[in-house]
Write a protein that holds these residues in place. Structure first.
Motif, short mmCIF file in Angstrom:
data_model
loop_
_atom_site.label_atom_id
_atom_site.label_comp_id
_atom_site.label_asym_id
_atom_site.label_seq_id
_atom_site.Cartn_x
_atom_site.Cartn_y
_atom_site.Cartn_z
N ASN A 170 0.87 -1.17 0.00
CA ASN A 170 0.00 0.00 0.00
C ASN A 170 0.91 1.22 0.00
N ASP A 223 -1.54 -6.35 6.31
CA ASP A 223 -1.16 -6.62 4.92
C ASP A 223 -0.83 -8.11 4.81
N TRP A 279 1.66 -2.30 9.89
CA TRP A 279 1.04 -0.97 9.94
C TRP A 279 0.78 -0.62 11.41
N HIS A 296 2.61 1.87 5.37
CA HIS A 296 2.56 0.41 5.38
C HIS A 296 3.93 -0.15 5.02
N ASP A 310 -3.88 -5.05 1.17
CA ASP A 310 -4.15 -4.42 2.47
C ASP A 310 -5.57 -4.79 2.86
N HIS A 322 -8.47 -4.81 -0.94
CA HIS A 322 -8.36 -3.50 -0.30
C HIS A 322 -9.75 -3.02 0.12
#
Length: 338
Positions: A124, A301, A288, A324, A255, A219
């Motif tokens: 990401n 992720d 993250w 990320h 993600d 996502h």
């Protein structure tokens, strides 16, 4: 002076019948411990019930291992306050947290012969801000498949300009801000329906050394306070897509805005997919938010693969410009067992 305790009235009674106030210094510690345990119990209760609950539970579930901190603090307070019922409560919470921190999902190795080695990178790039760092990482790591989230139009153009020679095949959902997403491939691709969602989630079928492999980019919306239902629905759409064709090798990467402690994410794993980072022993490595790592973070992720794949290695990369970490996994595709 000899004293006796009058527990009914909460006072000390001396031998002459006089009364002195009972010590209450331990009560604040017990109350603080009870408040800590109550908050943790709500989150752990939802985890036990296989539910993501309502705000703020989904947000706290992402950081479930960190609940060991308030639970440990509460347990210390119960010991200082000599509140033994609270101590039992705290120990029970610690036991449940330790149980849930264990990896979720299957880890059985495929039994068929190996037919191809595949390196996958997912990143990401935070509204395209990490594009330059991603391009450098791709050139260095040389993945076969690249999944890029939050790749807005200038990011998409940069990837096309700088990486087209090594990745002539691509599927993309064009968009501004966080809506754009791209799959780059060294293998030939044919079109497949994108997964519906607020943010781009393209799909394709890759020809990997003569073997079809389904590719899907994940996502979903993050579980913001006013969008938890949308987050849950979009993870359910990914689950339905994963369950749609279990006979074809599959890579679902991106993600997910979810960790293994979210019920909606575990339901994706329940379709038969496995987390490649878990297979490679990196199931709790945080990805993250990159700006607080490695002190504080969570893994949202992921690269999920069907049972046709074995994972040999998983590495998280720090990229400038994005919040990320990128994830690189080395996979071995196996043919179906004879």
């Amino acid at each position: 002076m000899d004293t006796e305790t009058d527990t009914a009235n909460g006072t000390w009674t001396d031998a002459d019948g006089g009364r002195t106030p009972r010590r209450t210094g331990r009560r604040p510690g017990a109350w603080c411990a009870a408040l800590l345990f109550a908050g943790v119990s709500v989150v752990v209760g939802c985890r036990t019930a296989d539910s993501d609950g309502v705000t703020p539970v989904p947000q706290l579930l992402a950081f479930l291992p960190w609940l060991l901190v308030p639970t440990g603090a509460g347990l210390l307070l119960t010991l200082l306050a000599r509140w033994w019922t609270g101590a039992v409560w705290g120990v029970a919470l610690l036991g449940l947290l330790a149980w849930f921190i264990e990896p979720y999902g299957k880890s059985v190795e495929p039994t068929g012969p190996p037919v191809a080695e595949v390196r996958v990178l997912t990143s990401n790039v935070e509204f395209g801000q990490g594009t330059d760092a991603l391009i450098a990482a791709v050139r260095r790591e040389k993945p076969d498949l690249v999944f890029v989230q939050e790749c807005e139009r200038t990011c998409g153009a940069a990837l096309r300009r700088d990486l087209a020679a090594g990745y002539p095949h691509r599927r993309a959902v064009e968009g501004d801000g966080s809506k754009g997403s791209v799959i780059l491939s060294a293998f030939p691709l044919r079109a497949a329906p994108a997964v519906p969602g607020t943010l781009g989630m393209p799909a394709a079928v890759a020809d990997v050394r003569g073997h079809p492999v389904r590719l899907r980019l994940a996502h979903p919306m993050p579980p913001l306070a006013d969008r938890v239902d949308l987050w849950r629905d979009e993870l359910a759409a990914l689950r339905d897509a994963a369950a749609g064709d279990r006979g074809t090798p599959t890579v679902l990467a991106g993600d997910f805005n979810a960790s293994q402690d979210h019920a909606a994410f575990r339901r994706i794993l329940d379709t038969g997919l496995r987390d490649a980072a878990r297979l490679a022993g990196q199931d709790r490595t945080p990805s993250w938010p990159a700006r607080t790592l490695p002190v504080f973070g969570t893994q949202i992720d992921h690269v999920l693969v069907s049972g046709d794949f074995a994972a040999r290695d998983a590495r998280f990369l720090d990229l400038a410009g994005t919040d990320h970490r990128a994830l690189v996994v080395d996979l071995t595709l196996h043919a179906a067992a004879g």
